[in-house]
Scaffold this active site. Structure first.
Site, PDB file in Angstrom:
ATOM      1  N   TYR A  32      -4.975 -12.298   2.875  1.00 24.88           N
ATOM      2  CA  TYR A  32      -3.768 -11.496   3.086  1.00 24.88           C
ATOM      3  C   TYR A  32      -2.816 -11.635   1.913  1.00 24.88           C
ATOM      4  CZ  TYR A  32      -0.867 -15.621   4.020  1.00 24.88           C
ATOM      5  OH  TYR A  32      -0.175 -16.799   3.888  1.00 24.88           O
ATOM      6  N   ARG A  51      -3.798 -10.689  -7.103  1.00 24.41           N
ATOM      7  CA  ARG A  51      -4.188 -11.932  -6.421  1.00 24.41           C
ATOM      8  C   ARG A  51      -4.991 -11.628  -5.161  1.00 24.41           C
ATOM      9  NH1 ARG A  51       0.373 -16.146  -4.634  1.00 24.41           N
ATOM     10  NH2 ARG A  51       0.769 -14.473  -3.103  1.00 24.41           N
ATOM     11  N   ARG A  99     -20.867 -12.142  16.743  1.00 26.02           N
ATOM     12  CA  ARG A  99     -20.387 -13.417  16.220  1.00 26.02           C
ATOM     13  C   ARG A  99     -21.531 -14.244  15.623  1.00 26.02           C
ATOM     14  NH1 ARG A  99     -19.090 -18.759  17.141  1.00 26.02           N
ATOM     15  NH2 ARG A  99     -16.969 -19.346  16.507  1.00 26.02           N
ATOM     16  N   HIS A 101     -21.801 -17.159  12.073  1.00 29.32           N
ATOM     17  CA  HIS A 101     -21.142 -17.712  10.898  1.00 29.32           C
ATOM     18  C   HIS A 101     -21.622 -17.053   9.600  1.00 29.32           C
ATOM     19  CE1 HIS A 101     -19.886 -20.765  13.736  1.00 29.32           C
ATOM     20  NE2 HIS A 101     -19.145 -21.358  12.807  1.00 29.32           N
ATOM     21  N   LYS A 146      -5.637 -17.202  -0.643  1.00 30.96           N
ATOM     22  CA  LYS A 146      -4.651 -16.825   0.385  1.00 30.96           C
ATOM     23  C   LYS A 146      -5.401 -16.360   1.631  1.00 30.96           C
ATOM     24  CE  LYS A 146       0.021 -14.898   0.475  1.00 30.96           C
ATOM     25  NZ  LYS A 146       0.695 -16.195   0.643  1.00 30.96           N
ATOM     26  N   GLU A 178       2.591 -28.852  -2.073  1.00 31.54           N
ATOM     27  CA  GLU A 178       3.486 -27.695  -1.936  1.00 31.54           C
ATOM     28  C   GLU A 178       4.117 -27.760  -0.552  1.00 31.54           C
ATOM     29  OE1 GLU A 178       1.294 -24.034  -2.256  1.00 31.54           O
ATOM     30  OE2 GLU A 178      -0.399 -24.779  -1.080  1.00 31.54           O
TER      31      GLU A 178
END
Length: 283
Positions: A32, A51, A99, A101, A146, A178
């Site tokens: 995101y 990014r 579903r 992985h 991100k 951070e």
């Protein structure tokens, strides 16, 4: 009426249906971005979009739109919602499938969504400063991506909130990394210290702007890890993000930082940052 981004369309927010088997919903398998909007214009939009594509590449997710197309979609979303000041949020997941992985077949389309949020700048925080708390950094080791996987940050932010703090300053052992949703810096003897941009932190777009501002005001930057002890003896501490901009921290776990008020270098950085806003808006 609010409007959202649904793949390559702008639609009424209430018309969107997300499958319970969307991989973002089940695995957090996606990425995101959040872009600040000032006066109806995105700030550092291209850097955020770049990014976004870099994060997608790191997790081997193919975005089915060019950067220019995405930029236009975000612009249209802001315009459709008549957003003046606030944020535009957008994310993409690896799509919907049974579903498992293992990545789905390449024919499964990615799912792009986005929405806007109105919000004024936090002037009081910029002027008076905020409190923070130290929290152990238990996130994964690819903080440069991100990712939608934010549980570690969520838990840290909640802990900070329950302590009456604005931010959680994270540390791995003795090393400051951070914050739960921001980058962190210390200023000591006329030098700016911050963790290097590696896999332990997100190289924030606002962080990149601040480092440019530091150069402009002749504030030397040292990209080296700080210890908890280093942090607590700084003359000034600031945190930065899309929403935080340049926010001074005046208290960490009850310990006063510097004089207990935003410092001289912080004010200079705020002024330099503010000066960049109209430059980017008109670009």
């Amino acid at each position: 009426m609010a409007y959202s981004l649904w793949n390559d369309q702008i639609v009424e927010e209430g018309s969107i249906t997300i499958s319970p088997e969307d991989r973002g919903y089940q695995f957090g398998d996606g990425i995101y971005e959040v872009i600040k909007v000032y006066n109806g214009h995105m700030f550092t939009a291209q850097e955020h979009i770049d990014r976004f594509y870099a994060s997608a590449e790191k997790i081997r997710l193919v975005i089915p739109y060019t950067k220019d197309v995405l930029h236009k979609l975000l612009h249209d979303l802001i315009e459709k919602n008549n957003l003046n000041t606030g944020h535009v949020y957008f994310q993409i997941t690896r799509g919907t499938t049974s579903r498992n992985h293992i990545f789905p077949d390449a024919s499964v389309p990615a799912v792009l969504t986005g929405n806007v949020k109105t919000g004024e700048r936090s002037i009081e925080n910029f002027e008076k400063g905020v409190k923070a708390t130290l929290v152990e950094d238990v996130r994964w080791l690819r903080c440069d991506i991100k990712s939608l996987n934010l549980l570690g940050a969520v838990l840290a932010k909640q802990e900070a909130s329950e302590k009456g703090c604005y931010e959680a300053i994270l540390h791995r052992g003795d090393i400051i990394t951070e914050c739960s949703s921001a980058n962190v810096y210390g200023i000591k003897d006329g030098k700016l210290y911050t963790h290097p941009a590696n896999n332990y932190i997100l190289n924030g777009i606002t962080r990149q702007v601040i480092l440019k501002c530091a150069a402009e005001i002749n504030l030397p930057v040292i990209e080296e890890p700080m210890t908890k002890g280093d942090l607590l003896t700084m003359d000034e501490i600031i945190v930065s993000s899309v929403s935080s901009e340049v926010t001074p921290v005046i208290d960490v776990d009850g310990q006063q930082i510097g004089a207990g008020v935003p410092g001289e270098w912080t004010r200079k950085l705020q002024k330099a940052f503010e000066a960049k806003l109209p430059i980017s808006i008109n670009a």
